[in-house]
Write a protein that holds these residues in place. Structure first.
Motif, PDB file in Angstrom:
ATOM      1  N   SER A  90       9.217   8.913   5.096  1.00 52.95           N
ATOM      2  CA  SER A  90       8.782   9.320   3.759  1.00 52.95           C
ATOM      3  C   SER A  90       7.638   8.480   3.192  1.00 52.95           C
ATOM      4  O   SER A  90       7.262   8.666   2.040  1.00 52.95           O
ATOM      5  N   THR A 133       7.415  18.059  -1.652  1.00 51.21           N
ATOM      6  CA  THR A 133       6.777  16.934  -2.328  1.00 51.21           C
ATOM      7  C   THR A 133       5.483  17.307  -3.049  1.00 51.21           C
ATOM      8  O   THR A 133       4.746  18.191  -2.595  1.00 51.21           O
ATOM      9  N   SER A 134       5.193  16.578  -4.098  1.00 60.64           N
ATOM     10  CA  SER A 134       3.923  16.762  -4.800  1.00 60.64           C
ATOM     11  C   SER A 134       2.737  16.321  -3.942  1.00 60.64           C
ATOM     12  O   SER A 134       1.589  16.646  -4.256  1.00 60.64           O
ATOM     13  N   TYR A 157       1.661  12.821   6.469  1.00 62.32           N
ATOM     14  CA  TYR A 157       2.928  13.109   5.782  1.00 62.32           C
ATOM     15  C   TYR A 157       2.820  14.428   5.015  1.00 62.32           C
ATOM     16  O   TYR A 157       3.663  15.314   5.147  1.00 62.32           O
ATOM     17  N   ASN A 186       7.023  12.177  -7.790  1.00 61.46           N
ATOM     18  CA  ASN A 186       7.600  10.854  -7.462  1.00 61.46           C
ATOM     19  C   ASN A 186       8.821  10.544  -8.324  1.00 61.46           C
ATOM     20  O   ASN A 186       8.790  10.734  -9.536  1.00 61.46           O
ATOM     21  N   ARG A 192      15.119   2.394  -4.744  1.00 61.69           N
ATOM     22  CA  ARG A 192      13.868   2.769  -4.096  1.00 61.69           C
ATOM     23  C   ARG A 192      13.546   1.771  -2.984  1.00 61.69           C
ATOM     24  O   ARG A 192      13.767   0.554  -3.133  1.00 61.69           O
ATOM     25  N   THR A 195       8.885  -0.892  -0.021  1.00 57.56           N
ATOM     26  CA  THR A 195       7.443  -0.807   0.210  1.00 57.56           C
ATOM     27  C   THR A 195       6.784   0.303  -0.608  1.00 57.56           C
ATOM     28  O   THR A 195       5.584   0.534  -0.470  1.00 57.56           O
ATOM     29  N   VAL A 197       5.384   1.651  -4.221  1.00 54.12           N
ATOM     30  CA  VAL A 197       4.669   0.765  -5.139  1.00 54.12           C
ATOM     31  C   VAL A 197       5.531   0.302  -6.324  1.00 54.12           C
ATOM     32  O   VAL A 197       5.423  -0.851  -6.741  1.00 54.12           O
ATOM     33  N   LYS A 200       7.937  -2.366  -5.141  1.00 52.11           N
ATOM     34  CA  LYS A 200       7.154  -3.537  -4.726  1.00 52.11           C
ATOM     35  C   LYS A 200       6.720  -4.327  -5.961  1.00 52.11           C
ATOM     36  O   LYS A 200       6.817  -5.558  -5.991  1.00 52.11           O
ATOM     37  N   GLY A 219      -3.004  -2.149  -3.732  1.00 49.56           N
ATOM     38  CA  GLY A 219      -4.170  -1.348  -3.362  1.00 49.56           C
ATOM     39  C   GLY A 219      -4.773  -0.709  -4.603  1.00 49.56           C
ATOM     40  O   GLY A 219      -5.102  -1.394  -5.583  1.00 49.56           O
ATOM     41  N   ASN A 220      -4.857   0.630  -4.587  1.00 46.45           N
ATOM     42  CA  ASN A 220      -5.514   1.376  -5.661  1.00 46.45           C
ATOM     43  C   ASN A 220      -4.716   1.310  -6.974  1.00 46.45           C
ATOM     44  O   ASN A 220      -3.635   1.881  -7.079  1.00 46.45           O
ATOM     45  N   ALA A 223      -4.513   5.029  -9.152  1.00 39.80           N
ATOM     46  CA  ALA A 223      -3.801   6.261  -8.784  1.00 39.80           C
ATOM     47  C   ALA A 223      -2.851   6.613  -9.927  1.00 39.80           C
ATOM     48  O   ALA A 223      -2.223   5.720 -10.513  1.00 39.80           O
ATOM     49  N   ARG A 225       0.476   8.739 -11.174  1.00 41.43           N
ATOM     50  CA  ARG A 225       1.683   9.406 -10.678  1.00 41.43           C
ATOM     51  C   ARG A 225       2.546   9.852 -11.851  1.00 41.43           C
ATOM     52  O   ARG A 225       2.505   9.279 -12.947  1.00 41.43           O
ATOM     53  N   ARG A 302      -5.512   3.421   1.277  1.00 36.75           N
ATOM     54  CA  ARG A 302      -5.251   4.397   2.339  1.00 36.75           C
ATOM     55  C   ARG A 302      -6.545   5.029   2.840  1.00 36.75           C
ATOM     56  O   ARG A 302      -7.527   5.071   2.097  1.00 36.75           O
ATOM     57  N   GLU A 305      -6.898   9.022  -0.377  1.00 41.24           N
ATOM     58  CA  GLU A 305      -5.966   8.767  -1.490  1.00 41.24           C
ATOM     59  C   GLU A 305      -5.689  10.042  -2.278  1.00 41.24           C
ATOM     60  O   GLU A 305      -6.567  10.897  -2.425  1.00 41.24           O
TER      61      GLU A 305
HETATM   62  O1  G4F Z   1       4.744   4.397  -4.097  1.00 41.38           O
HETATM   63  P1  G4F Z   1       3.813   5.073  -3.177  1.00 41.38           P
HETATM   64  O2  G4F Z   1       3.749   4.559  -1.771  1.00 41.38           O
HETATM   65  O3  G4F Z   1       4.181   6.614  -3.222  1.00 41.38           O
HETATM   66  P2  G4F Z   1       3.367   7.943  -2.843  1.00 41.38           P
HETATM   67  O4  G4F Z   1       2.312   7.680  -1.853  1.00 41.38           O
HETATM   68  O5  G4F Z   1       2.985   8.592  -4.117  1.00 41.38           O
HETATM   69  O6  G4F Z   1       4.509   8.783  -2.105  1.00 41.38           O
HETATM   70  C1  G4F Z   1       5.814   8.896  -2.664  1.00 41.38           C
HETATM   71  O7  G4F Z   1       5.860  10.007  -3.515  1.00 41.38           O
HETATM   72  C2  G4F Z   1       5.669  11.269  -2.852  1.00 41.38           C
HETATM   73  C3  G4F Z   1       5.735  12.356  -3.946  1.00 41.38           C
HETATM   74  O8  G4F Z   1       4.472  12.534  -4.509  1.00 41.38           O
HETATM   75  C4  G4F Z   1       6.747  11.451  -1.820  1.00 41.38           C
HETATM   76  F1  G4F Z   1       6.606  12.651  -1.216  1.00 41.38           F
HETATM   77  C5  G4F Z   1       6.663  10.331  -0.793  1.00 41.38           C
HETATM   78  O9  G4F Z   1       7.735  10.475   0.145  1.00 41.38           O
HETATM   79  C6  G4F Z   1       6.816   8.994  -1.514  1.00 41.38           C
HETATM   80  O10 G4F Z   1       8.123   8.920  -2.026  1.00 41.38           O
HETATM   81  O11 G4F Z   1       2.331   5.016  -3.748  1.00 41.38           O
HETATM   82  C7  G4F Z   1       2.028   5.477  -5.052  1.00 41.38           C
HETATM   83  C8  G4F Z   1       0.557   5.153  -5.367  1.00 41.38           C
HETATM   84  C9  G4F Z   1      -0.411   5.593  -4.266  1.00 41.38           C
HETATM   85  O12 G4F Z   1      -1.522   6.180  -4.857  1.00 41.38           O
HETATM   86  C10 G4F Z   1      -0.808   4.299  -3.580  1.00 41.38           C
HETATM   87  O13 G4F Z   1      -2.112   4.302  -3.006  1.00 41.38           O
HETATM   88  O14 G4F Z   1       0.420   3.725  -5.453  1.00 41.38           O
HETATM   89  C11 G4F Z   1      -0.740   3.341  -4.761  1.00 41.38           C
HETATM   90  N1  G4F Z   1      -0.600   1.939  -4.371  1.00 41.38           N
HETATM   91  C12 G4F Z   1      -1.391   0.931  -4.827  1.00 41.38           C
HETATM   92  N2  G4F Z   1      -1.019  -0.227  -4.246  1.00 41.38           N
HETATM   93  C13 G4F Z   1       0.292   1.432  -3.507  1.00 41.38           C
HETATM   94  C14 G4F Z   1       0.024   0.067  -3.433  1.00 41.38           C
HETATM   95  N3  G4F Z   1       1.297   2.012  -2.812  1.00 41.38           N
HETATM   96  C15 G4F Z   1       2.067   1.216  -2.025  1.00 41.38           C
HETATM   97  N4  G4F Z   1       3.096   1.769  -1.361  1.00 41.38           N
HETATM   98  N5  G4F Z   1       1.836  -0.125  -1.915  1.00 41.38           N
HETATM   99  C16 G4F Z   1       0.821  -0.755  -2.585  1.00 41.38           C
HETATM  100  O15 G4F Z   1       0.624  -1.963  -2.466  1.00 41.38           O
END
Ligand code: G4F
Ligand code: NAP
Length: 345
Positions: A90, A133-134, A157, A186, A192, A195, A197, A200, A219-220, A223, A225, A302, A305
């Motif tokens: 996921s 998923t969105s 994914y 999300n 949760r 790893t 965000v 974390k 990272g970004n 973004a 959500r 990523r 993005e």
């Molecule tokens: O928490 P994320 O890794 O979630 P992401 O990519 O939105 O995916 C989650 O939600 C989806 C539903 O839309 C699900 F389908 C999927 O299974 C999962 O549960 O990242 C959220 C945002 C991203 O834009 C990412 O680039 O946070 C940004 N980000 C910035 N710094 C980071 C980080 N993400 C992660 N994981 N780690 C960072 O250090």
């Protein structure tokens, strides 16, 4: 007679909340866990029932969504009224590193369950829920996104989940099965994975507060959500499955937050004062003594993005009478409290 549910992905965040929810609703819950060298049942240990207990309402089985035989055997043996396919690799960023495995689990995994229902001739008995998923919207930044918005997935994914989405619809239309997609935005919780965000950020800021860590690298920061609480979202999954006719639903809060603002909400809850400085990869947040508490690291950006997710769940609100109960502030508060209580000492 009690209803039987089979949950693939029982050991995950959503699987654990859904199992609790269904047990309270008087279901017998069967869950599929993978064999692993270290224990992976931490999220469901509190509802575990010893195999020697009679009339168990929570039963775990070994299996794997990438293993057709185990999937078919479990469906045949249990003959559930409802199957929830929550099993997936996921993590979006990890899907760029393991695209083939992600496709096998997240795309073909759904097909394996649908086929198992069909060739066991359970089309009339067994309802199927697919964890959509969105991320399907991906580069389609026209918000808010609803069931009619077009899909443009932006990761292995998202592409794998697009297959799962359409194969679910295809089995519904071809074989008249009750098969439906929840397109969930999300959703987070104290359970949760570490790893993602939100978790974390919560874990690192709590460690910073306790002087166990100096800096959080992200990272970004920009973004956006639409973050809800997993507990509210599993309720929607069940409602989707209780309808007479299968339909796909967007589930979302309809409120948007940036990653940077999520950091600010966590800092506020922990009474940490942050001052943001710089731009792009050099952007950072300092404390009152000038120590860098948050910085950017390109490792967490990523290859592509998804910048802008905001859901319109008016279909679910109207037809299912569903709405989220938890605000983002309450979500942050619950996650921080849980982390602080567990790590204090
Ligand atoms: O928490 P994320 O890794 O979630 P992401 O990519 O939105 O995916 C989650 O939600 C989806 C539903 O839309 C699900 F389908 C999927 O299974 C999962 O549960 O990242 C959220 C945002 C991203 O834009 C990412 O680039 O946070 C940004 N980000 C910035 N710094 C980071 C980080 N993400 C992660 N994981 N780690 C960072 O250090
Ligand atoms: P999660 O915490 O990562 O849980 C995923 C579950 O799938 C875990 O139980 C995991 O087992 C299991 N799994 C992974 N590969 C498997 C395999 N090959 N065979 C069997 N089980 C396997 O994810 P979640 O946040 O609960 O999300 C549940 C589902 O909703 C996922 O399909 C996810 O893609 C989707 N989704 C999530 C969100 C969200 O914001 N949380 C939003 C939209 C859609 P292990 O514990 O052994 O790893």
């Amino acid at each position: 007679m009690k209803k039987k549910a089979l949950i693939f992905g029982i050991t995950g965040q959503d699987g654990s909340y859904l199992a609790e929810y269904l047990i309270k609703k008087n279901y017998i819950v069967h869950g599929v866990k993978r064999r692993s060298s270290s224990i992976n049942t931490g999220r469901v240990d509190h509802i575990y029932q010893d195999p020697h207990v009679s009339n168990r309402t929570f039963i775990l089985h070994y299996g794997d969504i990438t293993d057709s035989l185990s999937v078919a055997r479990l469906v045949k043996q249990i003959k559930p009224h409802e199957i929830y396919n929550l099993a997936a690799q996921s993590h979006v960023q990890v899907s760029f590193e393991s695209p083939e495995y992600t496709a096998n689990a997240d795309a073909i995994g759904a097909l394996r369950i649908l086929e198992a229902i069909r060739f066991n001739k359970l089309e009339k008995k067994t309802k199927f829920y697919q964890a959509g998923t969105s991320e399907l919207y991906g580069l389609n930044e026209k918000t808010p996104q609803n069931e009619k918005s077009f899909f443009h997935p932006a990761s292995p994914y998202g592409v794998a989940k697009l297959y799962a989405h359409w194969i679910t619809i295809n089995y519904r239309e071809s074989y008249n099965m009750f098969a439906c997609n929840g397109i969930l935005f999300n959703h987070e919780s104290p359970r949760r994975g570490e790893t993602f965000v939100t978790q974390k950020i919560v874990q690192a800021m709590c460690r910073i507060k306790q002087k166990k860590q100096k800096t959080l690298y992200l990272g970004n920061l920009y973004a956006k959500r639409d973050w809800g609480h997993a507990r509210d979202f599993v309720h929607a999954m069940w409602l989707i499955m209780q309808r007479k006719d299968p339909k796909d639903f967007v589930i979302a809060t309809g409120k948007q937050t940036t990653v940077k603002n999520f950091v600010n909400l966590v800092a506020k809850k922990l009474k940490i004062k942050l001052t943001w400085k710089g731009k792009g990869i050099k952007e950072k947040a300092l404390d009152q003594k000038g120590q860098i508490l948050v910085a950017c690291d390109k490792a967490y950006f990523r290859p592509l993005e998804v910048n802008n997710l905001l859901g319109d769940s008016s279909r679910a609100r109207k037809i299912l009478n569903w709405k989220p109960k938890t605000s983002i502030r309450e979500l942050v508060s619950e996650m921080v409290d849980k982390e602080m209580n567990e790590t204090i000492g």
